[in-house]
Motif scaffolding. Structure first.
Motif, PDB file in Angstrom:
ATOM      1  N   ALA A 408      15.881  16.462  27.457  1.00 14.44           N
ATOM      2  CA  ALA A 408      16.184  15.348  26.461  1.00 14.44           C
ATOM      3  C   ALA A 408      16.432  14.060  27.489  1.00 14.44           C
ATOM      4  N   ASN A 409      15.983  12.900  26.879  1.00  7.85           N
ATOM      5  CA  ASN A 409      16.131  11.754  27.863  1.00  7.85           C
ATOM      6  C   ASN A 409      17.353  10.856  27.306  1.00  7.85           C
ATOM      7  N   VAL A 410      18.215  10.501  28.101  1.00  4.86           N
ATOM      8  CA  VAL A 410      19.171   9.670  27.972  1.00  4.86           C
ATOM      9  C   VAL A 410      18.929   8.340  28.672  1.00  4.86           C
ATOM     10  N   PHE A 411      18.362   7.459  28.134  1.00  2.00           N
ATOM     11  CA  PHE A 411      18.162   6.132  28.907  1.00  2.00           C
ATOM     12  C   PHE A 411      18.924   5.037  28.307  1.00  2.00           C
ATOM     13  N   LEU A 412      19.769   4.642  29.362  1.00  3.36           N
ATOM     14  CA  LEU A 412      20.537   3.289  28.898  1.00  3.36           C
ATOM     15  C   LEU A 412      20.172   2.271  29.756  1.00  3.36           C
ATOM     16  N   ARG A 413      19.211   1.354  29.232  1.00  7.48           N
ATOM     17  CA  ARG A 413      18.827   0.380  30.158  1.00  7.48           C
ATOM     18  C   ARG A 413      19.831  -0.819  30.179  1.00  7.48           C
ATOM     19  N   ARG A 414      19.560  -1.861  31.064  1.00  7.76           N
ATOM     20  CA  ARG A 414      20.753  -2.645  31.222  1.00  7.76           C
ATOM     21  C   ARG A 414      20.751  -3.531  30.123  1.00  7.76           C
ATOM     22  N   GLU A 415      19.846  -3.820  29.363  1.00  2.82           N
ATOM     23  CA  GLU A 415      19.578  -4.576  28.148  1.00  2.82           C
ATOM     24  C   GLU A 415      20.994  -4.215  27.193  1.00  2.82           C
ATOM     25  N   THR A 416      21.017  -2.634  27.050  1.00  2.68           N
ATOM     26  CA  THR A 416      21.946  -2.066  26.168  1.00  2.68           C
ATOM     27  C   THR A 416      23.344  -1.950  26.817  1.00  2.68           C
ATOM     28  N   THR A 417      23.618  -2.098  27.924  1.00  2.23           N
ATOM     29  CA  THR A 417      24.790  -2.009  28.473  1.00  2.23           C
ATOM     30  C   THR A 417      25.249  -3.309  29.238  1.00  2.23           C
ATOM     31  N   ASP A 418      24.564  -4.405  28.879  1.00  3.35           N
ATOM     32  CA  ASP A 418      24.998  -5.667  29.375  1.00  3.35           C
ATOM     33  C   ASP A 418      26.313  -6.165  29.285  1.00  3.35           C
ATOM     34  N   MET A 419      26.932  -5.930  28.199  1.00  2.00           N
ATOM     35  CA  MET A 419      28.058  -6.137  27.632  1.00  2.00           C
ATOM     36  C   MET A 419      29.238  -5.750  28.805  1.00  2.00           C
ATOM     37  N   PHE A 420      29.216  -4.661  28.866  1.00  2.00           N
ATOM     38  CA  PHE A 420      30.042  -3.883  29.719  1.00  2.00           C
ATOM     39  C   PHE A 420      29.695  -3.914  31.366  1.00  2.00           C
ATOM     40  N   VAL A 421      28.587  -3.755  31.648  1.00  2.00           N
ATOM     41  CA  VAL A 421      28.389  -3.439  33.103  1.00  2.00           C
ATOM     42  C   VAL A 421      27.928  -4.791  33.941  1.00  2.00           C
ATOM     43  N   SER A 422      27.213  -5.591  33.180  1.00  2.00           N
ATOM     44  CA  SER A 422      26.559  -6.878  33.902  1.00  2.00           C
ATOM     45  C   SER A 422      27.433  -7.969  34.188  1.00  2.00           C
ATOM     46  N   GLN A 423      28.438  -7.619  35.123  1.00  2.00           N
ATOM     47  CA  GLN A 423      29.126  -8.950  35.432  1.00  2.00           C
ATOM     48  C   GLN A 423      28.909  -9.308  36.915  1.00  2.00           C
ATOM     49  N   LEU A 424      27.661  -8.862  37.292  1.00  2.00           N
ATOM     50  CA  LEU A 424      27.197  -9.162  38.525  1.00  2.00           C
ATOM     51  C   LEU A 424      26.231 -10.300  38.547  1.00  2.00           C
ATOM     52  N   SER A 425      26.391 -11.092  39.439  1.00  2.00           N
ATOM     53  CA  SER A 425      25.501 -12.275  39.775  1.00  2.00           C
ATOM     54  C   SER A 425      24.588 -12.025  40.879  1.00  2.00           C
ATOM     55  N   ASN A 426      23.440 -12.341  40.565  1.00  2.00           N
ATOM     56  CA  ASN A 426      22.307 -12.212  41.656  1.00  2.00           C
ATOM     57  C   ASN A 426      21.802 -13.284  42.254  1.00  2.00           C
ATOM     58  N   LYS A 427      21.965 -13.590  43.632  1.00  2.00           N
ATOM     59  CA  LYS A 427      21.546 -15.009  43.918  1.00  2.00           C
ATOM     60  C   LYS A 427      20.642 -14.432  45.251  1.00  2.00           C
ATOM     61  N   TYR A 428      19.724 -15.704  45.421  1.00  2.00           N
ATOM     62  CA  TYR A 428      19.045 -15.407  46.793  1.00  2.00           C
ATOM     63  C   TYR A 428      19.214 -16.978  47.469  1.00  2.00           C
ATOM     64  N   CYS A 429      19.279 -16.988  48.751  1.00  2.00           N
ATOM     65  CA  CYS A 429      19.438 -18.019  49.197  1.00  2.00           C
ATOM     66  C   CYS A 429      18.217 -18.387  50.166  1.00  2.00           C
ATOM     67  N   LEU A 430      17.580 -19.145  50.098  1.00  2.00           N
ATOM     68  CA  LEU A 430      16.242 -19.734  50.949  1.00  2.00           C
ATOM     69  C   LEU A 430      16.814 -20.472  51.928  1.00  2.00           C
ATOM     70  N   CYS A 431      16.608 -20.222  53.354  1.00  2.00           N
ATOM     71  CA  CYS A 431      17.298 -20.914  54.349  1.00  2.00           C
ATOM     72  C   CYS A 431      16.041 -21.066  55.430  1.00  2.00           C
ATOM     73  N   GLU A 432      16.495 -22.009  56.319  1.00  2.00           N
ATOM     74  CA  GLU A 432      15.475 -22.145  57.478  1.00  2.00           C
ATOM     75  C   GLU A 432      16.034 -20.999  58.229  1.00  2.00           C
ATOM     76  N   SER A 433      14.849 -20.267  59.274  1.00  2.00           N
ATOM     77  CA  SER A 433      14.982 -19.077  59.890  1.00  2.00           C
ATOM     78  C   SER A 433      16.373 -19.291  60.956  1.00  2.00           C
ATOM     79  N   HIS A 434      16.508 -20.594  61.509  1.00  2.00           N
ATOM     80  CA  HIS A 434      17.507 -20.851  62.363  1.00  2.00           C
ATOM     81  C   HIS A 434      19.004 -20.897  61.739  1.00  2.00           C
ATOM     82  N   HIS A 435      18.819 -20.893  60.432  1.00  2.00           N
ATOM     83  CA  HIS A 435      20.208 -20.835  59.569  1.00  2.00           C
ATOM     84  C   HIS A 435      20.662 -19.660  59.122  1.00  2.00           C
TER      85      HIS A 435
END
Ligand SMILES: Nc1ncnc2c1ncn2[C@@H]1O[C@H](COP(=O)(O)OP(=O)(O)OP(=O)(O)O)[C@@H](O)[C@H]1O
Length: 753
Positions: A408-435
């Motif tokens: 049996a498949n139990v697929f709970l994708r992020r969309e359906t569990t957003d309310m509960f799980v997704s308090q995560l903020s995803n960021k990226y930081c572009l910076c010059e190599s020296h930094h």
């Protein structure tokens, strides 16, 4: 009013008085109380969940997966986001099955089940995760009155041989749940076989001993007996008759036991394991009970089945241990005994009924053909990206073909569990190599009282950064404010890896009250200090340094580890695959908590060929090495480096694609850098003054540029949806992933230029 009557009160949902007041998770968004899970769970499970773990409700994955996996004959592929309670979603069904079996046994025989059988196997991709699962499983099983044993075989605390020894000598009860890794379980099975052989050998020698003992006494011959008086003769003959009767009874008993064991094997011949070992009447400890199929769980199945070595081990365990092969399946004692019975009956009856005998014989021969006898094996495949993985699909299809089970498949994708799980903020930081290094340290310093994960692709880079961070956190006026630095990577000794991880896990940042107290004390001291010296931790005078912790790790720590109080994940090197990214960020924002992931993406410095900048850097290095703590020094030499001046247009085409791919699957926000006094020159000077660091830096730079070797050739069929296009193009190329870095970028990033 009717609604106010006691009968109408939803008593089940009233929180208990002793539930901790300050829970660091939010279960208000969970909808299914444990009592409402259908079909109902045993009272022991509900009790343990509510009063031991203090979980009032099941998470969505638990509410969906537990009922399915608890019923024998059903297997499951479970995909759910990281940190939403998959561990309990497979541990609860394991215990539920054992409880049902124990209850059925009591109902049928009127006495509790006392067995040493291994009834369930949990495989985790890493030893650390196996240990973590073991701790949860042991805590849970202890709440059941069925004497369920949970065993860990990770080759660290105990050798596989001693685990086998303990299990075989331990008390009997509802059964044994074995937790291990795919590679360690092979060692366990080897030790298990060795143990069986040893037992068989011991059994033989004891029989020999008995025989020797029997024939070793003074032989009473007929002549000798004739010489005795009547009374002695009578006594001797009576004693001899009694002994013979006892011996006959014993032999009968042994014969009965052997037949019984053979019959049991016949009944469960459709079941598991080394059933051939039953031939000598030896106890089987790795098999299912008749009627209770064996449940094997592969945690992080997407990772385990993707890696060739681990996949091979799992397949080996399933094919050679849990599923009898055609020959074994076709020739259990039932078949053999039918043939024997036919022969015997033919001999006995002569050829009175030859036709019937022939028919019986034919049936027996037909039965002895290698017909596929399906095993009673259920499998749970759990993982954050298990639903997308082709390898998981292939494996489940193969198991379905071999075993009496339906997936049996139990697929709970992020969309359906957003309310509960997704308090995560995803960021990226572009910076010059020296930094890059300075940016990382800046982020760490912004939250010196928190716990941070920093991910690397290779241990060489990890070692360089670890040594650098340790050097920067030393002294009374450190550049890095976090003092507790731990590391975890593949090449480390297992015991050290465990020690480092446990230290990080148990590290408790200083409570807020004491932080405030210390800050106050520092504020009072402040007036007396020289105002010109304001670098180091004094800048962040609200918080004393050293209360947080950092774990520098490779992907060995990316899968399944549950450290509840971590708030930040940094990717020093961009992860090689989307799967790796998903698991890395899954270390934070678990179970409704907040978390931040920052992906550091270096781009070549715009001014790398600018002679003036080169000169400035040279001057900076000279002027800062000896007295880099003065504010004047830092400001004058580094003002030109303030802020981040790069954006997405600075990315090369390949790298822009990588970023786009991540953005498609995750909401990635750009992280800007607030203007801060850069400490690049300080770091540069520290590296220049430290020969060990330079050596580590050189090896780190080489490793940064190395293409990442993937475990197996790129296979479009195995790629996730997002990877498909990419992989199709690379299908014929060697099984490597290009690195984000080229030589110049690597050298600049590590400030070795
Ligand atoms: N019903 C529940 N209510 C509240 N918290 C829970 C519940 N079930 C599990 N948890 C907690 O949630 C956290 C994450 O659980 P778990 O480690 O099982 O997640 P996971 O889905 O296996 O994550 P990963 O994919 O990273 O392995 C754990 O600290 C666990 O104690």
């Amino acid at each position: 009013m009717a609604s106010n009557t006691i009968a109408n009160l939803d008593v089940k949902r009233v929180r208990r008085g002793f539930e901790p007041e300050q829970k660091n998770w939010n279960d208000d968004l969970l909808e299914t109380p444990w009592e409402d899970v259908a079909p109902p769970l045993s009272k022991h499970t509900v009790f343990a969940m509510k009063n031991i773990f203090f979980f009032s409700h099941a998470t969505s994955v638990q509410a969906s997966a537990i009922p399915k996996l608890s019923s024998p004959g059903t297997s499951c592929v479970v995909e759910a986001p990281t940190g939403c309670g998959k561990t309990l979603a497979f541990l609860v069904p394991i215990l539920e099955r054992i409880v049902h079996h124990c209850d059925a046994h009591v109902a049928a025989h009127g006495r509790p089940l006392l067995t040493r059988n291994i009834v369930s196997l949990v495989l985790s991709p890493s030893r650390v995760l196996a240990e973590q699962t073991f701790v949860v499983a042991r805590g849970l099983a202890a709440r059941f009155p069925h004497d369920i044993r949970v065993a860990l075989c990770d080759g660290v605390a105990e050798t596989p041989a001693s685990v086998v020894e303990h299990l075989s000598k331990g008390s009997r009860g509802g059964g044994i749940v074995l937790i291990s890794t795919p590679t360690d379980v092979l060692d366990f099975l080897a030790a298990f076989d060795a143990h069986r052989e040893k037992r068989a050998a011991n059994g033989l020698s004891s029989t020999t001993l008995t025989t020797e003992k029997r024939s070793g006494g003074i032989e009473v011959t007929d002549e000798l007996l004739e010489e005795q008086d009547e009374e002695t003769k009578r006594r001797y003959l009576a004693k001899k008759a009694r002994k013979e009767a006892e011996q006959a009874a014993l032999e009968q008993k042994v014969a009965n036991t052997t037949t019984k064991t053979t019959t049991t094997t016949t009944v469960s011949s459709s079941s598991l394991s080394s059933s051939s070992s039953s031939a000598n009447g030896e106890e089987l400890i790795l098999r299912a009970h008749a009627g209770t199929p064996f449940l094997m769980v592969v945690d992080e199945a997407d990772v385990v089945l993707k890696a060739t070595s681990m996949r091979d081990a799992v397949v080996q365990v399933v094919l050679h241990r849990l599923v009898p092969d055609h020959r074994e399946a076709a020739a259990p004692s039932s078949v053999v005994s039918t043939e024997d019975a036919v022969d015997a009956s033919a001999k006995k009856k002569g050829s009175r009924n030859q036709k019937r005998d022939r028919e019986e014989g034919n049936n027996a021969v037909a039965a002895s053909q290698p017909a596929l006898v399906k095993a009673m094996l259920d499998v749970g495949l759990f993982g954050a990206t298990a639903g997308y993985s082709k390898k998981v699909q292939q494996f489940s299809a193969a198991v379905e073909g071999l075993c009496h089970t339906t997936f049996a498949n139990v697929f709970l994708r992020r969309e359906t569990t957003d309310m509960f799980v997704s308090q995560l903020s995803n960021k990226y930081c572009l910076c010059e190599s020296h930094h890059v290094l300075h940016t990382l340290i800046h982020f760490l310093n912004l939250h010196p009282c928190k716990k941070h994960f920093i991910f690397f692709n290779s241990s060489a880079v990890l070692m360089f950064v670890k040594t650098l961070l340790s050097t920067l956190s030393e002294g009374t006026r450190p550049t890095l404010y976090v003092k507790h630095i731990y590391a975890m990577y593949e090449e480390m000794k297992e015991s050290t890896k465990f020690a480092e991880y446990n230290s990080f896990l148990q590290h408790t940042p200083v409570a807020l009250a004491s932080v405030q107290k210390a800050a106050l004390a520092k504020k009072q001291m402040k007036e007396e200090k020289n105002p010109h010296f304001s670098s180091g931790w004094k800048r962040d005078s609200h918080l004393p340094p050293g209360t947080g912790a950092i774990l520098l790790c490779t992907d060995v720590a990316a899968f399944g580890l549950d450290v509840r109080d971590v708030d930040y994940v940094y990717h020093f090197e961009p992860p090689v695959s989307l799967r790796s990214y998903v698991h890395r960020i899954g270390r934070v924002g678990r179970m409704g908590m907040r978390g931040t992931s920052v992906l550091l993406l270096p781009v070549p410095a715009k001014d790398q060929h600018n002679e003036e900048q080169q000169k400035l850097r040279e001057r900076e290095r000279k002027s800062t090495s000896a007295r880099y703590h003065t504010i004047a020094n830092t400001k004058s030499s580094t003002s030109a480096l303030q802020g981040s001046t790069v954006d997405e247009s600075d990315l090369e085409e390949e790298k822009a694609k990588y970023l786009e791919q991540l953005q498609q699957s995750h909401k990635l926000e750009r992280q800007g850098l607030p203007p801060v006094a850069p400490i690049t020159s300080i770091i540069r000077a520290v590296i220049a003054d430290h020969s060990g660091l330079q050596r580590l830096g050189r090896s780190a730079a080489i490793n940064l540029c190395k293409p990442r070797v993937v475990e197996e050739p790129a296979d479009a069929a195995d790629a996730d949806d997002e990877e498909q296009d990419n992989v199709k193009q690379q299908k014929d190329t060697p099984a490597t992933e290009a690195s984000w870095y080229d030589a110049t970028l690597a050298v600049q990033t590590l400030l070795l230029d």
